[in-house]
Design an enzyme around this catalytic site. Sequence first.
Site, mmCIF file in Angstrom:
data_model
loop_
_atom_site.group_PDB
_atom_site.id
_atom_site.type_symbol
_atom_site.label_atom_id
_atom_site.label_comp_id
_atom_site.label_asym_id
_atom_site.label_seq_id
_atom_site.Cartn_x
_atom_site.Cartn_y
_atom_site.Cartn_z
ATOM 1 N N ARG A 289 53.895 58.224 97.462
ATOM 2 C CA ARG A 289 54.650 57.475 97.934
ATOM 3 C C ARG A 289 55.512 56.211 97.291
ATOM 4 O O ARG A 289 56.616 56.279 97.302
ATOM 5 C CB ARG A 289 54.150 56.878 99.156
ATOM 6 C CG ARG A 289 53.851 57.794 100.392
ATOM 7 C CD ARG A 289 53.126 57.126 101.456
ATOM 8 N NE ARG A 289 53.243 58.254 102.429
ATOM 9 C CZ ARG A 289 52.279 58.149 103.783
ATOM 10 N NH1 ARG A 289 51.730 57.120 103.934
ATOM 11 N NH2 ARG A 289 52.210 59.009 104.433
ATOM 12 N N GLU A 377 44.605 48.103 109.487
ATOM 13 C CA GLU A 377 45.537 47.687 108.474
ATOM 14 C C GLU A 377 45.702 46.086 108.242
ATOM 15 O O GLU A 377 46.207 45.848 107.134
ATOM 16 C CB GLU A 377 47.001 48.388 108.951
ATOM 17 C CG GLU A 377 48.055 48.043 108.016
ATOM 18 C CD GLU A 377 49.524 48.581 108.346
ATOM 19 O OE1 GLU A 377 49.574 49.389 109.497
ATOM 20 O OE2 GLU A 377 50.426 48.407 107.719
#
Lengths: 566, 114
Positions: A289, A377
């Site tokens: 990414r 997260e």
Amino acid sequence: MTEPMRVETDVLVIGSGAAGMYAAIEAARAGCNVFLLDRSLIGRGGATVMAQMTVAVALDDEAPDHWSLHYQDTLTAGRGLCNEALARLLTEEGPACIREMDAWGVGWARKDGKITSAFAPGHDRPRCVYVDFLRTGPAVSSTLRGVVNKAKSITRKGDLYVVDLIKAEGEVAGAVAWHIASGAPVTIFAKATIVATGGLTRLYRRNSASLNMGGDGYALCLRAGARLIDMEFVQFFPIGHLAPRLIGMDPIMWDPFRYKLGGKLLNNRGEEFTQDYGVAEDGKYIITRDVGTYAILKEVEAGRGSPHGGVFLSFQHVPEPKLREAFGPVIDRLAANGIDLTKQSVEVAPIAHYHMGGVQTDARMTTEIPGLLAAGEAVGGANGANRLSGNAITEALVFGRQAGRTAAGWVKAIGKVPTRPEAAQETLDLLAMDGPGHPPNTAEMLQSLQQTMAEDVGPLRSQSSLKRALVRIDELSHATGERPFGNGQAFDMVRLDWLDLRNMLTVARCVAQAALARTESRGAHQREDFPGMLPEWNVNQVIRLEDRRRLDIERAPASIAKAAAQ
Amino acid sequence: MTETATLSIWRGADKAAGHWETHQVPFERGQSVLDGLRWIRMHKDPTLAIRFSCINANACKECMMELDGETVYACTARLEPREMRLEPLSNKKLVRDLVTEIAPPVERFAAKDK
């Protein structure tokens, strides 16, 4: 003002994505009463429900694998900055959570009776389980909702916006919330509080997560005295959908197509370009990414971008039957949007997707503040400078379960729920204020912040862009002030925006200051003025709030000192 | 000339005492009704109450409302260059403007949860 409503519970869980729901389930299983809240509906918002496909886990089932190999890949992707203990927890405990989800009926895709895995960039072998078609997130959410709903000791309530954590004598003892649907203040006293509010992608104009991912939990923990780590590392998802306009589809929807079919990234000359940035894809999806994002932005900068400022993604070389086999009903949803992949390419561009940084915890999910844990997260450190595809849902499940377990352990050692009304008063007073008569447009202010973050604190940064962003953040903070806008009645959107601005501006400042301090390029943090990765920056940056206002940034040696892979 | 969509929106916190407001919204092909409502909040009136979370994916299912009398998701209903009438769900308890109580009763916070 109306008296605040009061809740007492063993464990308060803030946020009902996968991490929050798993934490609630685990704490309830250990005998705790749990109060699970969300600022919107239970188990609907957040990032989990948006996940399209991959969940990384070394099952050693369909093909040989071992958690230590997944662990190594995670460390490599993290470019030397991963917290080893967290990365190990994620990869080692992943299989147990994935199998428990399977037993709960999530419906992982199977081949010949075995859970099947897709290959995703950065992994050394096929390692990503999923639910077809593009249903991984919704299936994970609805499975966990089903388990939560059956647990008698979990109370679950939506429309509760946590304004501040309650802190007394150095410990967190719950939270003050604003009940959005009625406007009522609520104090929630708890023996343990788990922040599972997800990341900060809403800070950016183009993002792939829900509205409620504005970094609330980071701001809450920071104000309560906890530390944040790696805030400069925001992951951009390289191929977020850009054009033509698609409705009813998640902007990260092209990823599963690439896992299954490869696909080609093309510039405006119709040429593949990733090989110029060190990764020749050759019809396979292998670019990580951070590198993919960099390659696309640089291609656009060189004038070779698509009309809307991205690049083209093409599946025109894939025969229609193969497309349909891979994507079934999704092909019809695309057709409803006027898109025929056999005849056209689409435009894609990097989009804010995930935050590697977050609340600093140990592998038990505890912060340094007694009574306060984080999960999912919201926790920083497991993924270092760049997250592997598929690690986010695994992290949510594993960290959620661990946080629930640790909280339950604390609860057993605490006699009764600490009720500290006096420690809640300052926040209750804030909520009781009436706002100024003619406040600026809060929705516009939020958009302005998102624009600034996208332009100046995006994947490519420089000293000048970051300083410009900090000036704009100061201006917006000044305009936001200390007195909430609106009157706090039922579903007062202006007050909701003000509370969001209060948190988002704090978190934006953390990201920009940490990015300004890190004078090198690594993973998701690319400085135009400091292009190389430097060994002296093999450190994490840790942020603390000083005097309730000033951000103090310290450097801490990364838990793995060995040189990063690239 | 740029095309516009005309959004007539029901406003109020009491079903018996609401009013209609009309906003002109710039129209671009492919946009959703939710895009139009978000435009109004940013450019005209941030007090307009709408409930949504996932913005575009139709994953959260929070943006249910009535368009010309039919229940729709604002994120998947297309904006059109004509007058569109938006109302809160008529079969749910009103909270404000286009927001209604859509959570299952057990997930709604109320005084009895003290």
